[in-house]
Design a protein around this motif. Sequence first.
Motif, PDB file in Angstrom:
ATOM      1  N   ALA B   2      24.073 -47.487 -59.930  1.00  0.00           N
ATOM      2  CA  ALA B   2      24.829 -46.944 -59.356  1.00  0.00           C
ATOM      3  C   ALA B   2      26.286 -46.465 -60.776  1.00  0.00           C
ATOM      4  CB  ALA B   2      25.589 -46.981 -58.168  1.00  0.00           C
ATOM      5  N   GLU B  53      14.049 -49.808 -57.703  1.00  0.00           N
ATOM      6  CA  GLU B  53      14.568 -48.757 -57.454  1.00  0.00           C
ATOM      7  C   GLU B  53      13.803 -48.110 -56.208  1.00  0.00           C
ATOM      8  OE1 GLU B  53      16.657 -46.737 -60.116  1.00  0.00           O
ATOM      9  OE2 GLU B  53      16.435 -48.510 -61.526  1.00  0.00           O
ATOM     10  N   TYR B  54      12.775 -48.478 -55.657  1.00  0.00           N
ATOM     11  CA  TYR B  54      12.148 -48.207 -54.628  1.00  0.00           C
ATOM     12  C   TYR B  54      12.414 -48.865 -53.003  1.00  0.00           C
ATOM     13  CZ  TYR B  54      10.280 -44.684 -57.103  1.00  0.00           C
ATOM     14  OH  TYR B  54       9.956 -43.438 -57.361  1.00  0.00           O
ATOM     15  N   LEU B  56      15.598 -50.778 -53.500  1.00  0.00           N
ATOM     16  CA  LEU B  56      16.733 -51.922 -53.331  1.00  0.00           C
ATOM     17  C   LEU B  56      17.739 -50.782 -52.240  1.00  0.00           C
ATOM     18  CD1 LEU B  56      18.079 -53.232 -57.332  1.00  0.00           C
ATOM     19  CD2 LEU B  56      17.212 -54.152 -54.439  1.00  0.00           C
ATOM     20  N   TYR B  57      18.053 -50.915 -51.351  1.00  0.00           N
ATOM     21  CA  TYR B  57      19.786 -49.572 -50.772  1.00  0.00           C
ATOM     22  C   TYR B  57      21.097 -50.556 -50.723  1.00  0.00           C
ATOM     23  CZ  TYR B  57      15.568 -48.889 -49.121  1.00  0.00           C
ATOM     24  OH  TYR B  57      13.645 -48.455 -48.862  1.00  0.00           O
ATOM     25  N   PRO B  58      21.914 -49.816 -50.924  1.00  0.00           N
ATOM     26  CA  PRO B  58      23.461 -50.239 -49.989  1.00  0.00           C
ATOM     27  C   PRO B  58      23.765 -50.603 -49.128  1.00  0.00           C
ATOM     28  CG  PRO B  58      23.234 -48.123 -51.157  1.00  0.00           C
ATOM     29  CD  PRO B  58      21.689 -48.098 -51.358  1.00  0.00           C
ATOM     30  N   HIS B  61      22.641 -48.496 -45.697  1.00  0.00           N
ATOM     31  CA  HIS B  61      21.729 -48.053 -45.327  1.00  0.00           C
ATOM     32  C   HIS B  61      20.973 -48.508 -44.744  1.00  0.00           C
ATOM     33  CE1 HIS B  61      22.747 -44.542 -48.414  1.00  0.00           C
ATOM     34  NE2 HIS B  61      21.987 -44.166 -48.209  1.00  0.00           N
ATOM     35  N   PRO B  74      14.670 -47.661 -44.699  1.00  0.00           N
ATOM     36  CA  PRO B  74      13.524 -46.122 -44.084  1.00  0.00           C
ATOM     37  C   PRO B  74      12.109 -46.692 -44.039  1.00  0.00           C
ATOM     38  CG  PRO B  74      15.121 -45.667 -45.611  1.00  0.00           C
ATOM     39  CD  PRO B  74      14.629 -47.260 -45.507  1.00  0.00           C
ATOM     40  N   ILE B  75      11.287 -47.731 -44.605  1.00  0.00           N
ATOM     41  CA  ILE B  75      10.109 -48.234 -44.893  1.00  0.00           C
ATOM     42  C   ILE B  75       9.766 -48.611 -43.725  1.00  0.00           C
ATOM     43  CG2 ILE B  75       8.280 -48.937 -46.133  1.00  0.00           C
ATOM     44  CD1 ILE B  75       9.949 -48.372 -49.287  1.00  0.00           C
ATOM     45  N   GLU B  79      11.015 -42.195 -38.102  1.00  0.00           N
ATOM     46  CA  GLU B  79      11.649 -41.999 -37.424  1.00  0.00           C
ATOM     47  C   GLU B  79      11.466 -41.082 -36.058  1.00  0.00           C
ATOM     48  OE1 GLU B  79      13.263 -39.965 -40.885  1.00  0.00           O
ATOM     49  OE2 GLU B  79      14.811 -41.793 -41.302  1.00  0.00           O
TER      50      GLU B  79
END
Lengths: 547, 614
Positions: B2, B53-54, B56-58, B61, B74-75, B79
Motif C-alpha cells: 500500500a 495480492e489476493y 492479504l487484507y488490512p 476488512h 471475503p472469500i 453476502e
Amino acid sequence: MAAPPSPSTDYFSGRSSTRTRPGPTVLPPQSRLAATPGSPRTPLLGRSISSQFGSPGSFRTEQEDLIIYELGARHLSAGFAGEGRPRCILRFCPGMGRRVGDYRGLQAGYKSDGQRGSKDKGWGEEYELYRTDVRQLDLGLVEDKLERAVRQIHADYLQLDTKPRKAVLAVPSLLPTPLLEVALKVLFDHYTQPPSIVILTTPILACVSAGLRNGLVVDIGWEETVVTAVGEYKEIYQRRSVRAGKVLGQEMASVLEKLVGDGHDGRDDDMRIPFRHAEDIVERMGWCRPRRATTSDADPATTTSKKKIPLPTSSSSPIEIPAETLSNPPETIFFAPSTNLTDHDDNELPLQNLAHAVLLHLPLDLRSLCLSRIILTGGVSALPGLKQRFLSELHALIRERGWDPVASYGSARAAFMTKMEKRLPSRTKPPDANSPPSTALTHSPTNPTKRSSLTSTADHNTASSMPAHARPHDDLMDPRSLQAEKNHAIGRYRTEAETKNAVRGVETLGAWAGASLVASLRIKGVHEVEREEWVKYGLRGGGGGVY
Amino acid sequence: MAATFPYTHYSCPCSDLASSTPIITPARRTSTAPSNNTTDEDTTFNSHDPRAEYALYPLDHLLFCDECDAIRCPICYGEEIINWYCPQCLFEVPSSTVKADGNRCARNCCNCPVCTALLAVAVMPQEKNGSERLKPSDAAGEEAYLLQCQYCDWSSLDIGVQFSKSTKITEQLAKQRKSRITSRTDSGGDVTKKTYTQRYGREDAFDKLLTFYKAQLSEAGDPQAAYGSSPYGSPANLARIMSIYGGLSVNALKKSREKPQPMREAGGESEGAVTYGQDDKLAEDALLQQIEGLSWEDTTAPEQRLSSAHNNNARHLDDLWPAATPLRTRKGRRCRTCRQFLSRPDPKVNNLRYKIRLLAQNHVPRLSIKPLHAPSPLLSHPSFRLRPTDVAEQPTLRPHTAYQYILTVRNPIFETVNITLATPTTTPGRVASRVTILCPTFTVGPAGDVWDEALSTSTTSSSFSTTRNDGGRQAAMASLTGRNNAGISVADEAGDRQPEAGKVWERSRSSTSVVVEVVAGSLTAGSSIVPKTEAEMERERLEEGDEVLEVPVFVRAEWEVVEEKEGGGEVLGVEKRAGRSVVSGGGGGGGEKVKKDVGFWCVLGLGRIVEGGV
C-alpha cells in the motif's frame, strides 16, 4: 469427426424428448370405449375447473432466471438469460489484482504501465486471465483472479438474493481442462451456490445467435483465431491460427514505435508503447482497408488523411499518423499478403487460408452450406472493414484454388492438368466457387454424391447396431433421408436458392447472446454439471457430466 | 504494498498459498484453524507471490466468526443483500423491481456517458425576444428539458435527446431509444436507416431472434408456447385437463408420436438474420468515408464503452447513451461454515448502524510496527498525516544496513493472550533481507477501557512485572493519539536502553512490544567473476514491488476462556468444536477453562529498499 450432420440429434429437437412432463392419465377401458378420441366430454368431477386450476400463469411467472457467464481469455461477462446483452463485461487488467485496501491506482500520476517491464512478462500478459498453454500457468492465480471477478460481478452488477440459480457457462471450445476445472470450481464455490452449470461452447452459440444451424464460425479472439465449421449445431471441424488480437496489438505498437522512432533519435526504451495504449489505438483508430484488385490501379478512393494520436511517449503533442498506416497491422497480421503461403507454419496460417483449409475438410453438402454462412465473431471482428475484407479475400482464394486439396503441384502441374482434362473436362478451367457442392445438392437423389452421404448419415444413426456390410441399403425408404428430402423440397433452407453461389457473411450477436437465447428457450444442455456430482466426483468423476 | 509505510496486512487462513488446493475442501468446520496452521507452518508465506495480492487484507476488512473461532475474509463469507438503493438520490428500490430495471436507478439519476459524473436535469434554454418573455404562460407550455453534465459539458442534445418533463428521466430515455430503433426498421429513408443501423446496431435483433426461435419450437411440436396466452399455460394443468376430458385429442396424439421436425434457420432481417456480401462497393465507400471522418477525440475509450450495456458497441462519442446510475446494496455477511451472521446492517434504510458486527480487529491481536529511532515522532501513525507531503515521505532503506523496529502487539480481548511469533530468517522474494525477532514468545495482557489502562498503570505494571513505569497521563495521551507508549519512551530516553535478546521491550496493560532487527538485502545480486549471460540479467531484473521490504510473520495467539456451565451441567457445545481442548475445571464455580487459539500469517511492510550511492 467429419461426420455429416444428422438433423435429429441437435440441441433443439433433443429437447422435447428429454423434458419430463406428467403423462396423461390412462382412463379405464370402458370409458375409453364410450369416448371416441377427440370428442370432448363433460368431466365427471363436480368441482369447477377454475378453483382447481386456480393459478394459471403461475408456472410461467416463477420461471427461474439463469445466470449466464461467458469466459474468455481477457474478459468475463455475465447477465441473465433472455436479455440481449450481458449486464456487465469485466475485462481483466492489472489494476484488478491489487491487494484489498491498496488504492495506488487512484493516485494522480500513478503509472501502472511501464513500471513493470513488459520484457519479463509476455505482451499483455497481465491483462489476460489465462493462456491456453497451461504449462507455465499458475492455476491458483487464475482461480484467485476469477474468484475476485465473479465476486465483483455479483456485488456490483447482478446483486441477486440468495436463492440458488442455475448457471450457464459459455467457454471457447477446447478450453484446456485445468482451466475449465478452475472455472467450474469458482462458480460452484461462490456463495450463490448454483445447483447446476450447463457448459456450452462459443462457436455453436455464435451460430445460434446468428439464427443459423450451419455455418463457418471465424472467431478472431485474443490468442488464437479459431475457425470452426458448425453443422446442425455441432462442431464438425476446427482449425486454429495464432493470428489474432494479441499479435495485432503487438504489431500496431511496433509500427507506431518505428514511426515515432524515425522522428526522434532517442533509444528504444522511452519509445516503447505500452500494451494498454496500443490496444486502445487498435480499438479506436484501427481499420482494415478493402482488398486491392490485382490489376493494381491503386484504388482511387483510398484515404490520405492523417490522424492525430496522442502517444504516451511523445509527452505533450499528439503525433500525426497517416490513416493508411493504421490499417497496416490488420493487413499484415490477418491476411499476410506479402508472405508466401509455404512460409507459414501450420499454426499461423492467414485467416483466409485457414478458413479455406477448414472448408476443404468438410463434406460437400456442408461446405456449400457453410460457404454462404460465414460468421465472424470475437473481439477484433469489430474492426471496421475487416468482415468485408475477409470475405473478399476468401472469395478470391476460392476462385484461385477451387476445392483442390493440393495447394501446389509443383513440376507435376502440367501432367496433372492433362490427366484431369482427359477425365473431367470441366475441371480445367478455374472452377466456380461452388459448383461441386451446388450440383450435389440441387440434383435429385439420383446424384451419387448426395445419396452416399445421406446413407451414411442414416446408417450411423439408426442401424448402428448392425455391422456396416449387413445393413439394408435402402436409402430411398429410409425415414430420415425421406424427411430430409421433404424438408429440402418445402424450402426449409429457403435462403439457399439465392445465396448458394456466393460467399456470404452473417452477422451474429455473439456467444453471450447465443447462450442467453439457448437458456431462455430452456433447451437442455448436453453437458450439465450437477452440484452434487461435482462435489462428490469433481471434474473427472463418472457423474460429473463433462467427460 | 500500500502507499503508506509501515503497514500490517493479514492473511486469512482460508487461503492456502503454499499447499495445492484440493478441489473441494471437505467440511471446513473441522479444519479451521489448527489443521491449516500445520500446513502453513511448513512453508513460509511469500508476500511477493502474485497470489499474495489476493490473500492479504488490512485488518479492518476482515471479520471474525466467534462460532468457528476463525478469521473470515471475503472469500469465506457469503453476502446477502438486505436492500438496494440508488447512491445518488438515496431512494430504496424494492427487491421486486431491481432486476427489471437492470440494477439501475429508475428515477432521475443518470451518469454522464463521457466522464461518469452525475447528470443534471436542466431546462432547455429558449430563444425569446422581450415581448415573449413577459408572457410566462407560453413558455411554460412548451418547456423542454435536457440532461447536462456539470463537469465536461456533455448534454443530451449532443445525441438529440430532450425531454418533455423533468421527472422519470430514465423511463423517457428508454422510450426514446426504443422509438429510434423501431423507426430504423420502419422508415424506408436510406440515410436515416443507415445512421441508425450504425448507431444502434442490432439491438432489436435479439428480440427478433427470440420470437423466431420460439415460433420454431412451437411449430416443432411443443405445446407450451402454443398455449402461451391461454389460462392453461402450464403443461401440467393442460395434461390434467386433457385426461379429464377423455384422452388426447387427435392432434395432440399425432404430435406426441411424430418425431420433432428440425427447425429451419432464420431468414431475412425480420427474423433476426442480417447478411452481408463480399464485394460491396457501397460498404467500401462508407468505410473510407468513415475512416476519413474519424478522429481520436471522437472515439470512445474502453471505460466509456463498458460503462453500461447500451454502450458496449459504441465506437463514437455520439453513440454513447447516458446510463442510469447503478444501484448500490447493503449486505449482510454470513459465515459460510456455520451460516451465522458476521455483520448485518439495520434493515431500515436511514439507519446506518449495524445490528451485528463481528470485526476481526475486536478478536485478533493487532500488530503494528514502527522504527525504533523514529525520524520524526509526529508522523508515527498514517492516519495523522494530513498534508500530502507527509504522505509522500516514504521511508527508504539502504541495503546491508541494520534497522531496528518495535513490533507492538495489541490485545483486543479480555483475556491474557500468549503470543508466539515466527518469521523466516530471510524474507522470501527476489530481495532477501535478514530478520530477527528478539523476543518471539510473550504474553499480552487483557484489554480494558483506555482510561482504565491509563489510570491504573502502576497496578498493572506491578502485576505484569514490567521493567518500566510510565506516567499515567502521558500514556493516556499516547494511546489516544495513536502513538503507543514505546514511542514516547524512546523519544524520552533514547540511547539509554539497548534492545536485548529474549527481553520484552515494552509492556503496557493490553499491549506488548518487542524489537525486530532487520538487515535490508541488496537489490543487486552479489557480484561474481563470471560475466552474466543475457538471460541471467533478464531474470534478475526487478519488477514493481520487488524492492519493498515485507516481513512475513506467523502469529499464533492462545488464550483460555472460562465457559459457564448451563444448569444441567452441559457445556455449551464446547466438546463438539474442534480446535479446542477442555482443560480441567479451574476455580470459578462450575466454569471450565477452554483453550482457544488463532493462527495466521501477517505481513509487515517496512519500506522500500533504495540502492543508495554509498
